[in-house]
Design an enzyme around this catalytic site. Structure first.
Site, PDB file in Angstrom:
ATOM      1  N   LYS A 173      -1.469 -26.655  53.532  1.00 36.67           N
ATOM      2  CA  LYS A 173      -0.231 -27.024  54.232  1.00 36.67           C
ATOM      3  C   LYS A 173       0.969 -26.244  53.677  1.00 36.67           C
ATOM      4  O   LYS A 173       1.062 -26.006  52.468  1.00 36.67           O
ATOM      5  CB  LYS A 173      -0.017 -28.535  54.065  1.00 36.67           C
ATOM      6  CG  LYS A 173       1.095 -29.122  54.923  1.00 36.67           C
ATOM      7  CD  LYS A 173       1.142 -30.645  54.771  1.00 36.67           C
ATOM      8  CE  LYS A 173       2.252 -31.252  55.609  1.00 36.67           C
ATOM      9  NZ  LYS A 173       2.343 -32.718  55.462  1.00 36.67           N
ATOM     10  N   SER A 231       2.269 -35.152  59.876  1.00 38.81           N
ATOM     11  CA  SER A 231       2.778 -33.801  59.922  1.00 38.81           C
ATOM     12  C   SER A 231       1.773 -32.714  59.530  1.00 38.81           C
ATOM     13  O   SER A 231       2.032 -31.537  59.781  1.00 38.81           O
ATOM     14  CB  SER A 231       3.986 -33.689  58.982  1.00 38.81           C
ATOM     15  OG  SER A 231       3.607 -33.965  57.653  1.00 38.81           O
ATOM     16  N   SER A 248       0.865 -38.681  57.112  1.00 35.04           N
ATOM     17  CA  SER A 248       0.712 -37.296  57.562  1.00 35.04           C
ATOM     18  C   SER A 248      -0.656 -36.655  57.340  1.00 35.04           C
ATOM     19  O   SER A 248      -0.938 -35.616  57.921  1.00 35.04           O
ATOM     20  CB  SER A 248       1.758 -36.409  56.897  1.00 35.04           C
ATOM     21  OG  SER A 248       2.941 -36.512  57.628  1.00 35.04           O
TER      22      SER A 248
HETATM   23  N1  GLN Z   1       5.498 -39.639  60.559  1.00 37.82           N
HETATM   24  C1  GLN Z   1       6.041 -40.009  59.296  1.00 37.82           C
HETATM   25  C2  GLN Z   1       7.444 -39.432  59.145  1.00 37.82           C
HETATM   26  O1  GLN Z   1       7.842 -38.787  60.027  1.00 37.82           O
HETATM   27  C3  GLN Z   1       5.138 -39.565  58.193  1.00 37.82           C
HETATM   28  C4  GLN Z   1       5.319 -38.176  57.764  1.00 37.82           C
HETATM   29  C5  GLN Z   1       4.553 -37.834  56.520  1.00 37.82           C
HETATM   30  O2  GLN Z   1       3.646 -38.544  56.106  1.00 37.82           O
HETATM   31  N2  GLN Z   1       4.932 -36.734  55.904  1.00 37.82           N
HETATM   32  O3  GLN Z   1       8.105 -39.636  58.194  1.00 37.82           O
END
Ligand code: GLN
Length: 491
Positions: A78, A154, A178
């Site tokens: 990532k 994400s 994410s």
């Molecule tokens: N969807 C969540 C957010 O937007 C989780 C994102 C994540 O785990 N980095 O914060």
């Protein structure tokens, strides 16, 4: 070569000299070239370096020299995890051109110590803020099961690169789901470790009290293998815990007879699709058939999860992202006019995307004098109530089973203009982050559109071993890996 081998199978083939690492890497690169124009899992490829390292490892094998446990297998990493000399941009314009001078601890352990090969950097929501990989400055990742749908986020690129057969493993980070969201939507396995189990050194922070780096893979066994390598104390991250790491593989086949699995009824409430409930229920019955005791429990504070998580995450984000001002970190805009505040605000205004700016503003507001007690402190108090809900359950239970996401993958663009609706998608994943507990997502079936459904297992603190064990036995029973996306119109 058949690229839908599991990673642990490929490792055996390499050891037995049935196949060369260079051939494997070339095959994966070919698949990326064929498919990535459609799915967009990768933002940067490491083609030359990957092939060079593959050759070197093949040579070492021929000379009978030792090579690491991951023996040259490709991994997609990532874009928020620092790798020396590799573009690490968090998929944000503000970090364009940033090639870190050092490795994150996880990158050191995987790439230097155990000889995995980073095949490329995977796409993500900008600064990991999102649940669909649509806020990336490199454009969205598409779901390999249906190219009109999102891959989750994400860590969408890491999820889709595994499902598409572009990489053997992936590495993601999980602040509020994410890793598990893309695992669920793409039909792969992903695990968010206990807070403090895996080093965050070299992970570019979004919300540091919530996030962990974790493994993504095609099956539970591969996921366990990757976790084994990245887990453990790191003197460069004071939040990692000095606690022995269990031997995950040796417990995968343990009997789960008499293990108590909690089913929190609120996690199956309004908003969760019927097909999702049905498939998750089926998996729970399978576990019961394997001897587990199923116990319905209550989780009274689930309804406060979303406001609590977003207040804390945005507050931490506003502070963590303050350093990207074009001077200390991040690229400054070309023209330097006006005073330092003009430069900061123009750089940040132009180089951060819409969702990141929204969160910085909301977070700064929640932390500002006068509102701090009303929002931030209150959220911390509710976080404790959520932690207590979990503690109560784990007094009598060994793991919690529930869906990962309330629905299967939604259409690209469907929720982009409705951030609140997008945030609500995280209701079942955020609780584990707020409490710092480990949580696994694995595929448990498909809906009537052929989209994968994720099954979530939440474990007690530092008890990754139990959720991997339960997940592994369930996976054997479901025998789900006979099915892979056909990428209609692409291959
Ligand atoms: N969807 C969540 C957010 O937007 C989780 C994102 C994540 O785990 N980095 O914060």
């Amino acid at each position: 070569m058949e690229n839908h081998y599991m990673a642990h199978e490929l490792i055996e083939k390499i050891k037995d000299k049935e196949i060369k690492i260079e051939e494997i890497i070339q095959e994966y690169l070919d698949i990326i070239k064929e498919t990535d124009g459609s799915v967009n899992s990768f933002t940067h490829l490491h083609e030359k370096d990957a092939l060079k390292k593959a050759k070197r490892l093949d040579d070492q094998i021929n000379k009978g020299k030792h090579i690491g446990k991951l023996s040259g297998l490709p991994i997609g990493i990532k874009g928020c995890i620092c790798i020396k000399d590799s573009p690490t941009t968090c998929c944000s314009r503000i970090l364009e051109g940033f090639n870190p001078p050092y490795n994150a601890t996880v990158a050191d352990r995987l790439l230097e110590k155990e000889d995995a090969i980073c095949i490329g950097r995977t796409n993500m929501d900008e600064f990991a803020m999102g649940g669909s990989t649509e806020t990336s400055c490199y454009g969205p990742t598409r779901n390999p099961w249906d190219l009109e749908r999102v891959a989750g986020g994400s860590s969408g690129g890491s999820g889709s690169c595994i499902a598409t057969g572009q990489s053997a493993f992936g590495l993601g980070s999980d602040t509020g789901g994410s890793i598990r969201s893309p695992a669920s939507y793409c039909g792969v396995v992903g695990l968010k470790p206990t807070y403090g189990r895996v080093s965050r050194y070299g992970l570019i922070s979004y919300a540091n009290s919530l996030e962990q780096i974790g493994p993504m893979a095609k099956c539970v066994k591969d996921c366990a293998l990757l976790l084994q390598i990245i887990a453990g104390h790191d003197e460069l991250d004071s939040t990692t815990v000095k606690l022995d790491v269990d031997d995950y593989w040796s417990h995968l086949n343990d009997s789960i007879e008499n293990k108590v699995i909690a089913i929190p009824k609120e996690f199956f409430g309004e908003g969760v699709d019927n097909t999702v409930k049905e498939k998750v229920d089926k998996s729970i019955s399978i576990l019961e058939g394997l001897g587990a005791k199923i116990k319905e429990v209550s989780f009274p504070h689930l309804e406060y999860t979303i406001p609590t998580y977003y207040l804390i995450a945005m507050s931490e984000a506003s502070s963590n992202l303050a350093r990207f001002d074009g001077l200390r970190h991040g690229e400054m805009i070309d023209e330097l006019k006006g005073d330092v505040f003009d430069v900061f605000s123009r750089t940040r205004g132009e180089r951060f995307g819409m969702e990141v700016r929204r969160r910085i503003m909301l977070g700064s507001y929640a932390l500002s004098a006068g509102y701090y007690d009303m929002f931030y402190i209150k959220a911390l108090k509710v976080r404790t109530l959520i932690i207590n809900d979990f503690k109560k359950v784990f007094k009598t239970c060994d793991a919690i089973a529930c869906p990962t996401m309330p629905t299967t993958a939604f259409k690209l663009g469907e929720l982009l203009d409705d951030p609140l609706q997008m945030y609500l998608m995280d209701v079942l994943t955020c609780p584990a982050n707020l409490a710092g507990l480990p949580a696994l997502s694995m595929p448990c079936g498909f809906d009537n559109k052929g989209l994968p459904i994720g099954f979530q297992l939440i474990g007690n603190y530092f008890d990754e071993k139990t959720i991997l064990n339960i997940g592994f036995l369930l996976e054997q029973e479901l025998n789900i890996y006979t099915k892979f996306p056909s990428l209609k119109g692409v291959r």
